[in-house]
Every structure is written in structure tokens, then in C-alpha cells.
Design an enzyme around this catalytic site. Structure first.
Site, PDB file in Angstrom:
ATOM      1  N   CYS A  70       1.009  -1.267   0.061  1.00 43.01           N
ATOM      2  CA  CYS A  70       0.394  -0.081   0.156  1.00 43.01           C
ATOM      3  C   CYS A  70       0.907   1.094  -0.293  1.00 43.01           C
ATOM      4  O   CYS A  70       1.262   1.719   1.062  1.00 43.01           O
ATOM      5  CB  CYS A  70      -1.243  -0.115   1.364  1.00 43.01           C
ATOM      6  N   CYS A 176      -0.520   3.274  -6.790  1.00 44.63           N
ATOM      7  CA  CYS A 176      -1.183   2.566  -5.619  1.00 44.63           C
ATOM      8  C   CYS A 176      -1.730   0.902  -6.336  1.00 44.63           C
ATOM      9  O   CYS A 176      -1.465   0.889  -7.622  1.00 44.63           O
ATOM     10  CB  CYS A 176      -2.350   3.354  -5.771  1.00 44.63           C
TER      11      CYS A 176
HETATM   12  N1  DGL Z   1      -3.842   0.381  -2.530  1.00 47.09           N
HETATM   13  C1  DGL Z   1      -3.259   2.027  -2.031  1.00 47.09           C
HETATM   14  C2  DGL Z   1      -2.526   1.931  -2.327  1.00 47.09           C
HETATM   15  O1  DGL Z   1      -1.126   1.451  -2.846  1.00 47.09           O
HETATM   16  C3  DGL Z   1      -4.391   2.295  -1.446  1.00 47.09           C
HETATM   17  C4  DGL Z   1      -5.566   2.135  -1.607  1.00 47.09           C
HETATM   18  C5  DGL Z   1      -7.349   2.922  -1.011  1.00 47.09           C
HETATM   19  O2  DGL Z   1      -7.369   2.491   0.286  1.00 47.09           O
HETATM   20  O3  DGL Z   1      -7.046   4.410  -1.277  1.00 47.09           O
HETATM   21  O4  DGL Z   1      -2.121   3.425  -2.383  1.00 47.09           O
END
Ligand code: DGL
Length: 215
Positions: A70, A176
Site C-alpha cells: 500500500c 497505488c
Molecule cells: N492500494 C493502496 C495504495 O497502494 C490504497 C488504496 C486506498 O485504499 O485508497 O495506495
């Protein structure tokens, strides 16, 4: 070896799949916090409060290394998480450095959540590696949620990709992990105009090095 992979939601699943493929003999525990996603619209304080109990539980459940799949968590609270947990954390952050290295047009686009784009770490990445490069940051604030809910607005994605390419970007960074699920769509839209970067290979390499130090 028990490897943990954590994200707010589906983004981490794409990384967990890559980890499973790369380490077929190891156990991979994927945990997400879909109840509280999107993380990208939360403050660092909220992110720490939400993620720490879940990561502590993964540590207690025997994960010997945890991939923070994340960008939002990494760019906002990775130091705090490292201070509070004893398990090694493999983190993911927007690939500003490789993008700035390969761009010919001196224009790159970073697609990421609002929390990532507002983070000090992300600003530092740009200061350290993207001096003299124009960094476009298109509004992707609803992308993680639309991908999580499988309600993909193809027109919106096409408009975003076309706009950054029209503005001269020849590298598009998927900052993301949710966006990994639409990587092929973005690549098709980008055609030969822009290279699309995402970090799964870098995560696997970092994870392999961390595991080597553990065994
Ligand atoms: N998948 C996450 C990232 O890489 C965050 C997505 C979210 O929950 O906003 O930032």
C-alpha cells in the site's frame, strides 16, 4: 517461511498473487482492511490507528516478514509502523526514481491516492530524484474505490491517460496497488506513447533480499 501481505483492499491481492508466484513453497497470508478503505482519503493518524492492530495481529500470527502493499501507508506512516513492529516490513512507494531516469520528454505522470500525493515522503522522492522533470499528478481520487467495487469507469480512465499523454508524459507510474488491476487497460491506452511502471518486480526483489537475511 510465512509471508504477510497487507493493503486496504484488492490492491494487495495483486501483490499477494505475485508473491505467491515468486515464492510457491512459502505460506502467504493476505490481510486487508476493506471495511475502512479507501485509505487514500484518510489522515496519517487515522491510517496508523487502523493498520497497526491488523499488522500486529499478522505479526502475532507468525508472519516473519510483511509486505506493506500500500503506497498510501508507506508514504505516510512507514516509520511509525517500523517503530512499533518488530517484524521486517517490505514497503512499496511510487516509482518516481525509475520514471525520472527513463523519461525522454522530461515529463512523467504519477497516478496515486490523495494521501500519497500529499505525503512528505512523496515530496521528498520528487526533490531527490525528479529535479528538472515535470511531474503530472492527475486526479485519481476515486480510482481505488471504483476498482475495489469493480465499477470501473473506462471513460474516466481513458480521459486521464489521454490527458497526461497530451501533456507530454512518456512514463506513467502506477503509485497505488489497486491500479495494478487496470495496468493492461492503461498500457493499451498509452500504446507506444508512454511506458507504464508498477512495482511488483521491485517488491519481489526486495522481499527475496529480506528473506535471505532472515534464514
Ligand atoms: N492500494 C493502496 C495504495 O497502494 C490504497 C488504496 C486506498 O485504499 O485508497 O495506495
Amino acid at each position: 517461511m510465512k509471508i504477510g501481505v497487507f493493503d486496504s483492499g484488492m490492491g494487495g491481492l495483486s501483490v499477494a498473487n505475485a508473491v505467491r508466484n515468486a515464492f510457491p513453497a512459502d505460506e502467504v497470508l493476505f490481510v486487508n482492511d476493506s471495511e475502512h478503505m479507501p485509505y487514500g482519503l484518510k489522515t496519517p493518524e487515522q491510517l496508523l490507528k487502523l493498520s497497526l492492530p491488523l499488522l500486529s495481529k499478522m505479526q502475532a500470527d507468525g508472519c516473519q516478514v510483511i509486505v506493506i502493499a500500500c503506497n498510501t501507508l508507506t508514504t505516510t506512516v512507514i516509520s511509525e509502523l517500523r517503530n512499533k513492529l518488530s517484524v521486517p516490513l517490505v514497503a512499496v512507494e511510487p516509482m518516481v526514481k525509475p520514471a525520472a531516469t527513463i523519461t525522454q520528454s522530461k515529463t512523467i505522470a504519477v497516478c496515486a491516492t490523495p494521501a500519497t500525493l500529499q505525503s512528505k515522503r512523496y515530496s521528498q522522492l520528487k526533490r531527490d530524484y525528479a529535479q528538472g522533470v515535470c511531474v503530472l499528478e492527475p486526479d485519481c481520487s476515486n480510482w481505488a474505490e471504483m476498482i475495489e467495487k469493480n465499477q470501473i469507469d473506462s471513460q474516466q480512465i481513458a480521459d486521464t491517460v489521454n490527458s497526461v499523454i497530451s501533456a507530454g508524459a512518456d512514463v506513467i507510474v502506477l503509485g497505488c496497488t489497486h491500479y495494478h488491476w487496470i495496468e493492461e487497460d492503461i498500457k493499451k491506452l498509452a500504446g507506444d506513447k508512454a511506458v507504464v511502471l508498477q512495482p511488483e518486480k521491485a517488491i519481489i526483489d526486495r522481499l527475496a533480499r529480506t528473506i535471505e537475511q532472515l534464514v
